[in-house]
Design a protein around this motif. Structure first.
Motif, mmCIF file in Angstrom:
data_model
loop_
_atom_site.group_PDB
_atom_site.id
_atom_site.type_symbol
_atom_site.label_atom_id
_atom_site.label_comp_id
_atom_site.label_asym_id
_atom_site.label_seq_id
_atom_site.Cartn_x
_atom_site.Cartn_y
_atom_site.Cartn_z
ATOM 1 N N LYS A 179 54.425 38.390 -9.408
ATOM 2 C CA LYS A 179 53.927 37.265 -8.302
ATOM 3 C C LYS A 179 54.582 35.756 -8.942
ATOM 4 O O LYS A 179 54.580 35.795 -10.387
ATOM 5 C CB LYS A 179 52.430 37.162 -8.547
ATOM 6 N N ALA A 180 54.881 34.991 -8.249
ATOM 7 C CA ALA A 180 55.287 33.734 -8.339
ATOM 8 C C ALA A 180 56.699 33.636 -9.214
ATOM 9 O O ALA A 180 56.990 33.252 -10.115
ATOM 10 C CB ALA A 180 54.284 32.847 -9.003
ATOM 11 N N VAL A 181 57.581 34.875 -9.117
ATOM 12 C CA VAL A 181 58.651 35.232 -9.822
ATOM 13 C C VAL A 181 59.625 34.075 -9.905
ATOM 14 O O VAL A 181 60.619 34.224 -10.724
ATOM 15 C CB VAL A 181 59.179 36.674 -9.333
ATOM 16 N N GLU A 182 59.582 33.369 -8.662
ATOM 17 C CA GLU A 182 60.741 32.415 -8.554
ATOM 18 C C GLU A 182 60.597 31.062 -9.373
ATOM 19 O O GLU A 182 61.392 30.257 -9.392
ATOM 20 C CB GLU A 182 61.098 31.865 -7.137
ATOM 21 N N LEU A 183 59.429 30.805 -9.927
ATOM 22 C CA LEU A 183 59.045 29.518 -10.667
ATOM 23 C C LEU A 183 59.665 29.395 -11.931
ATOM 24 O O LEU A 183 59.691 30.364 -12.725
ATOM 25 C CB LEU A 183 57.572 29.346 -10.916
ATOM 26 N N PRO A 184 60.747 28.309 -12.252
ATOM 27 C CA PRO A 184 61.419 28.303 -13.340
ATOM 28 C C PRO A 184 60.492 27.538 -14.464
ATOM 29 O O PRO A 184 60.562 26.576 -14.946
ATOM 30 C CB PRO A 184 62.519 27.368 -13.089
#
Length: 205
Positions: A181-186
């Protein structure tokens, strides 16, 4: 018989000023990169923080996303305390609670460069290579002997001790590891070029 060779000794770097609980009473996105280069000691054993991940209560990868539970209650308390949980029923992970009370945001400590108490770390981990001692959140808690017994302890009193980084460093950011989940957050931060990371960052230069 020739004497058994010993691992080369690593110079112990100078410690910066102690970090107090007020350091963590800020946005988790400010605290997380500021922890890179700081030194974490637990009963005098530890090293330089080279990799962390930020977790905020507004995103589904955070343990606090669905509200308080017996497991995550410390996240909803005041900043500057340790949140220790079991990952996949195997490894302990240590997090530093940030932001104002009720925010329930925290920084996961993912990797250290070992500098203090390497003999104790090697004994606990059963490995000799320094880069294998703390290159992952479960490895570093085993090396430092951090368990759930230390959940909710203040980060500025023993057995914890934290010291600010000294000098300038190069912090790199990227996506967090092992999430669905929320894998795109840097929101993963690390010391660029460190050989002690749990996983290298993509070269962004």
């Amino acid at each position: 018989m020739a004497p058994k060779s010993q691992p080369p000794k690593t110079p112990v770097p100078a410690l910066g000023k102690p970090l107090r609980r007020a350091f963590f009473a800020r946005s988790v996105h400010e605290v997380a990169p500021d922890l890179i280069g700081a030194t974490l000691l637990f009963n005098g054993v530890g090293g330089v923080i080279v990799e962390v991940e930020a977790y905020h209560h507004t995103e589904p990868a955070a343990h606090s996303y669905r509200g308080p539970t017996q497991r995550n209650m410390v996240m909803f308390g005041p900043p500057g305390f340790a949140y220790v949980y079991r990952s996949y029923g195997i490894h302990w992970c240590v997090n530093f609670v940030c932001e104002k009370e009720g925010s329930a945001s925290a920084v996961l400590i993912r990797a250290l460069e070992p500098t203090h108490g390497l003999a104790a770390m090697r004994r606990r981990r059963g490995v000799e290579e320094a880069r294998a001692l703390c290159s992952g959140p479960g490895k570093l808690t085993e090396a430092l002997d951090i368990t759930h017994a230390h959940n909710a302890l203040a980060l500025d009193t023993r057995p914890f001790a934290l010291y600010a980084r000294t000098g300038k460093i190069d912090v790199v950011a990227g996506i967090r590891i092992g999430l669905t989940k929320a894998v795109e957050l840097p929101w993963r931060y690390g010391l660029r070029g460190s050989k002690f990371l749990s996983k290298p960052f993509p070269d962004t230069r």
